[in-house]
Design a protein around this motif. Structure first.
Motif, mmCIF file in Angstrom:
data_model
loop_
_atom_site.group_PDB
_atom_site.id
_atom_site.type_symbol
_atom_site.label_atom_id
_atom_site.label_comp_id
_atom_site.label_asym_id
_atom_site.label_seq_id
_atom_site.Cartn_x
_atom_site.Cartn_y
_atom_site.Cartn_z
ATOM 1 N N SER A 34 0.815 -1.222 0.000
ATOM 2 C CA SER A 34 0.000 0.000 0.000
ATOM 3 C C SER A 34 0.843 1.265 0.000
ATOM 4 C CB SER A 34 -0.917 0.013 1.233
ATOM 5 O OG SER A 34 -0.144 -0.038 2.429
ATOM 6 N N SER A 35 2.171 1.128 0.070
ATOM 7 C CA SER A 35 3.016 2.316 0.206
ATOM 8 C C SER A 35 2.909 3.236 -0.998
ATOM 9 C CB SER A 35 4.475 1.900 0.409
ATOM 10 O OG SER A 35 4.934 1.135 -0.691
ATOM 11 N N ILE A 36 2.748 2.667 -2.202
ATOM 12 C CA ILE A 36 2.679 3.507 -3.394
ATOM 13 C C ILE A 36 1.458 4.409 -3.367
ATOM 14 C CG2 ILE A 36 1.480 1.716 -4.726
ATOM 15 C CD1 ILE A 36 3.910 4.470 -5.996
ATOM 16 N N PHE A 37 0.338 3.925 -2.801
ATOM 17 C CA PHE A 37 -0.866 4.742 -2.744
ATOM 18 C C PHE A 37 -0.664 5.915 -1.783
ATOM 19 C CE2 PHE A 37 -2.203 0.555 -4.148
ATOM 20 C CZ PHE A 37 -2.965 0.872 -5.257
ATOM 21 N N ALA A 38 0.085 5.664 -0.696
ATOM 22 C CA ALA A 38 0.408 6.742 0.230
ATOM 23 C C ALA A 38 1.348 7.748 -0.434
ATOM 24 C CB ALA A 38 1.045 6.179 1.494
ATOM 25 N N GLU A 39 2.289 7.239 -1.235
ATOM 26 C CA GLU A 39 3.214 8.125 -1.946
ATOM 27 C C GLU A 39 2.463 9.017 -2.930
ATOM 28 O OE1 GLU A 39 6.257 5.839 -3.812
ATOM 29 O OE2 GLU A 39 6.742 4.733 -1.980
ATOM 30 N N VAL A 40 1.541 8.424 -3.676
ATOM 31 C CA VAL A 40 0.767 9.199 -4.642
ATOM 32 C C VAL A 40 -0.086 10.243 -3.921
ATOM 33 C CG1 VAL A 40 -1.059 9.088 -6.393
ATOM 34 C CG2 VAL A 40 0.769 7.370 -6.385
ATOM 35 N N ALA A 41 -0.678 9.856 -2.782
ATOM 36 C CA ALA A 41 -1.503 10.798 -2.022
ATOM 37 C C ALA A 41 -0.661 11.985 -1.545
ATOM 38 C CB ALA A 41 -2.142 10.095 -0.829
ATOM 39 N N ALA A 42 0.557 11.709 -1.093
ATOM 40 C CA ALA A 42 1.435 12.792 -0.629
ATOM 41 C C ALA A 42 1.814 13.716 -1.783
ATOM 42 C CB ALA A 42 2.688 12.199 0.007
ATOM 43 N N THR A 43 2.078 13.135 -2.951
ATOM 44 C CA THR A 43 2.429 13.960 -4.112
ATOM 45 C C THR A 43 1.235 14.791 -4.564
ATOM 46 O OG1 THR A 43 4.008 12.255 -4.793
ATOM 47 C CG2 THR A 43 3.447 13.924 -6.417
ATOM 48 N N LYS A 44 0.027 14.205 -4.505
ATOM 49 C CA LYS A 44 -1.175 14.973 -4.864
ATOM 50 C C LYS A 44 -1.320 16.199 -3.963
ATOM 51 C CE LYS A 44 -4.070 11.490 -4.670
ATOM 52 N NZ LYS A 44 -5.319 10.681 -4.714
ATOM 53 N N ALA A 45 -1.069 16.017 -2.667
ATOM 54 C CA ALA A 45 -1.157 17.147 -1.739
ATOM 55 C C ALA A 45 -0.126 18.217 -2.094
ATOM 56 C CB ALA A 45 -0.947 16.657 -0.310
ATOM 57 N N GLU A 46 1.078 17.787 -2.465
ATOM 58 C CA GLU A 46 2.132 18.712 -2.868
ATOM 59 C C GLU A 46 1.729 19.484 -4.119
ATOM 60 O OE1 GLU A 46 6.731 18.356 -4.574
ATOM 61 O OE2 GLU A 46 5.846 16.694 -3.436
ATOM 62 N N VAL A 47 1.136 18.788 -5.080
ATOM 63 C CA VAL A 47 0.731 19.419 -6.333
ATOM 64 C C VAL A 47 -0.376 20.443 -6.086
ATOM 65 C CG1 VAL A 47 -0.418 18.976 -8.546
ATOM 66 C CG2 VAL A 47 1.460 17.503 -7.791
ATOM 67 N N LEU A 372 4.488 12.718 -14.237
ATOM 68 C CA LEU A 372 3.210 13.137 -14.826
ATOM 69 C C LEU A 372 2.388 13.922 -13.819
ATOM 70 C CD1 LEU A 372 1.086 12.895 -17.186
ATOM 71 C CD2 LEU A 372 0.241 10.857 -15.990
ATOM 72 N N LEU A 373 2.320 13.435 -12.582
ATOM 73 C CA LEU A 373 1.525 14.106 -11.555
ATOM 74 C C LEU A 373 2.105 15.474 -11.212
ATOM 75 C CD1 LEU A 373 -0.732 14.197 -9.503
ATOM 76 C CD2 LEU A 373 0.595 12.683 -8.013
ATOM 77 N N LEU A 374 3.414 15.544 -11.051
ATOM 78 C CA LEU A 374 4.037 16.827 -10.713
ATOM 79 C C LEU A 374 3.860 17.856 -11.831
ATOM 80 C CD1 LEU A 374 7.414 15.775 -9.038
ATOM 81 C CD2 LEU A 374 5.423 16.803 -7.926
ATOM 82 N N ALA A 375 3.957 17.389 -13.077
ATOM 83 C CA ALA A 375 3.928 18.319 -14.204
ATOM 84 C C ALA A 375 2.527 18.716 -14.632
ATOM 85 C CB ALA A 375 4.665 17.692 -15.397
ATOM 86 N N THR A 376 1.564 17.802 -14.489
ATOM 87 C CA THR A 376 0.233 18.041 -15.054
ATOM 88 C C THR A 376 -0.909 17.982 -14.056
ATOM 89 O OG1 THR A 376 -0.286 15.725 -15.549
ATOM 90 C CG2 THR A 376 1.068 16.914 -17.156
ATOM 91 N N GLY A 377 -0.674 17.377 -12.891
ATOM 92 C CA GLY A 377 -1.755 17.198 -11.926
ATOM 93 C C GLY A 377 -2.609 15.980 -12.185
#
Length: 421
Positions: A34-47, A372-377
């Motif tokens: 499940s760590s990747i989902f937590a990583e993606v969630a943290a990056t979404k908050a950053e974006v 992709l997430l950092l650049a485009t959301g």
């Protein structure tokens, strides 16, 4: 005042802390995926903090709610004072009877609601606990790679060894049963497969299912079929039940979920049905760890099944996801990224463009999703979150309205062109 407690054993010697005691964290958690989902969630908050609007195509959570009739039934039941006693962990008799009737209506399968049915707090609840109910530590189970993370995670929790069955593009991602060695069949307690699957919407026909049951009966292996996406078939395809195979009740169980079929993800309800010994084992385990699904949720689920049985086959959620699939895949193609058209589910299993990350030997999927997430959301899930065979792919969830999907495709196109794709 600060006190320091020194623990001693019966002989008066000071006891030393175990490594687990020092960490307060089980080593099993490292295998849950499940760590990747937590990583993606943290990056979404950053974006979001940077001011970029996020289009979340990562988590497969429906963006719409259940029908008004289902919501009304839930609301009325919640307001009744008699709704707040402990429910039975196996599920109410009314829920199990209705689920059995739906199985017969939908698949022409007859199951005994008293002995061959157990209610679940969503199918993941059952998938997480089944290995503990039917296996002993050290046993072997066969699971797909890529596969939904709880498949292998549940084995780690139960101390069960995993033999991974690769889902390869050259086989249209369908598991090759004939490639499973005899020694694995001989040792395995169960084999877990999903048609249509998550993250890959691979499908199977009745001859394939029949062969699976033949092999399972030969080697005395339990077949565990995850049919969470039974109502999300496209282009006229309707997913089938493993229990449609004659004799399957002798050696198979099947999981069903209300999350995707009826947009009831937050309600947490599903069921497992099939072989009564395995059902009984899961019932017994769950009777020791929970008190069952909240009664009003079970009543709402009964209404959902009744409503489905009174409707035409094309009145469910499948048409909406089929249209979203068509719109999004066509939009991606216009942007220069051709992806495989899924036959079912709410997910697209997209192979990364050949030109992306050509000098990266490993981790292409995670790098792509992160950049992709950092650049485009736009948030997607890297394929290796679902197993080693997922490297080089990403999973995209069709959980936004068409207008948002078109915008996501536009942003992806800009990203790909900037990266020379």
């Amino acid at each position: 005042m600060l006190y320091y407690l020194i623990k001693t054993n019966a002989g008066g010697n000071t006891l030393t802390h175990s490594s687990a005691k020092q960490k307060w964290r089980s080593d099993k958690l490292a295998h849950l995926g499940s760590s990747i989902f937590a990583e993606v969630a943290a990056t979404k908050a950053e974006v979001r903090k940077s001011g970029i609007e996020v289009i979340d195509l990562g988590i497969g959570s429906p963006d719409r709610g259940p029908s008004y009739k289902i919501r009304a039934a839930l609301s009325e039941a919640v307001l009744r004072e008699d709704s707040y006693s402990y429910p039975a962990s196996k599920g109410s008799a009314a829920f199990r009877r209705q689920a059995a009737e739906w199985m017969n209506w939908r698949f022409a399968v007859e199951v005994d609601p008293e002995e061959e049915m157990v209610a679940l707090m969503g199918s993941q609840d059952g998938l997480a606990h089944l290995a503990q109910a039917v296996c002993n530590p050290g046993d072997l189970a066969i699971v797909p790679d890529p596969g939904y993370p709880i498949y292998s995670g549940a084995l780690a929790l139960a101390g069960v060894r995993a033999w991974t069955l690769p889902l390869l593009e050259e086989n249209a991602f369908r598991p090759d049963l004939e490639q499973i060695p005899e020694e694995v069949w001989r040792e395995a307690v169960f084999i877990l497969l999903s048609f249509p699957g998550n993250p890959i919407s691979v499908t199977a026909d009745l001859p394939y299912m029949t062969r699976l049951i033949e092999l399972a009966r030969k080697w005395d292996v339990l077949v565990v079929h995850d049919l969470a996406y039974s109502e999300l078939g496209f282009d006229g395809y309707r997913p089938i039940s493993i229990l449609e195979v004659p004799g399957a009740l002798d050696t198979a169980v099947e999981f069903h979920s209300f999350s995707k079929s009826f947009n009831m993800a937050g309600c947490r309800i599903g069921f497992m049905t099939g072989n009564r010994t395995a059902v009984g084992a899961l019932r017994e385990l769950k009777s020791n760890v929970d008190y069952g699904v909240f009664g009003p949720v079970q009543e709402a689920a009964v209404v959902a099944l009744e409503q489905a049985m009174a409707s035409a086959p094309d009145e469910g959620v499948s048409k909406m996801y089929e249209q979203r699939r068509n719109v999004f895949v066509e939009a991606l193609a216009r942007e220069g990224w051709t992806v495989r058209l899924p036959e079912a589910t709410m997910f697209i299993w997209a192979k990364l463009p050949e030109a992306y990350g050509v000098n990266v030997e490993a981790g292409r999927s995670r790098r792509f999703a992160h950049e992709l997430l950092l650049a485009t959301g736009v948030a997607v899930i890297p394929g290796d979150a679902f197993g080693q065979q997922g490297e080089g792919y990403v999973r995209i969830a069709l959980v936004e309205e068409e207008e948002r999907l078109l915008e996501a495709a536009r942003r992806m196109g800009i990203f790909l062109r900037r990266n020379g794709c």
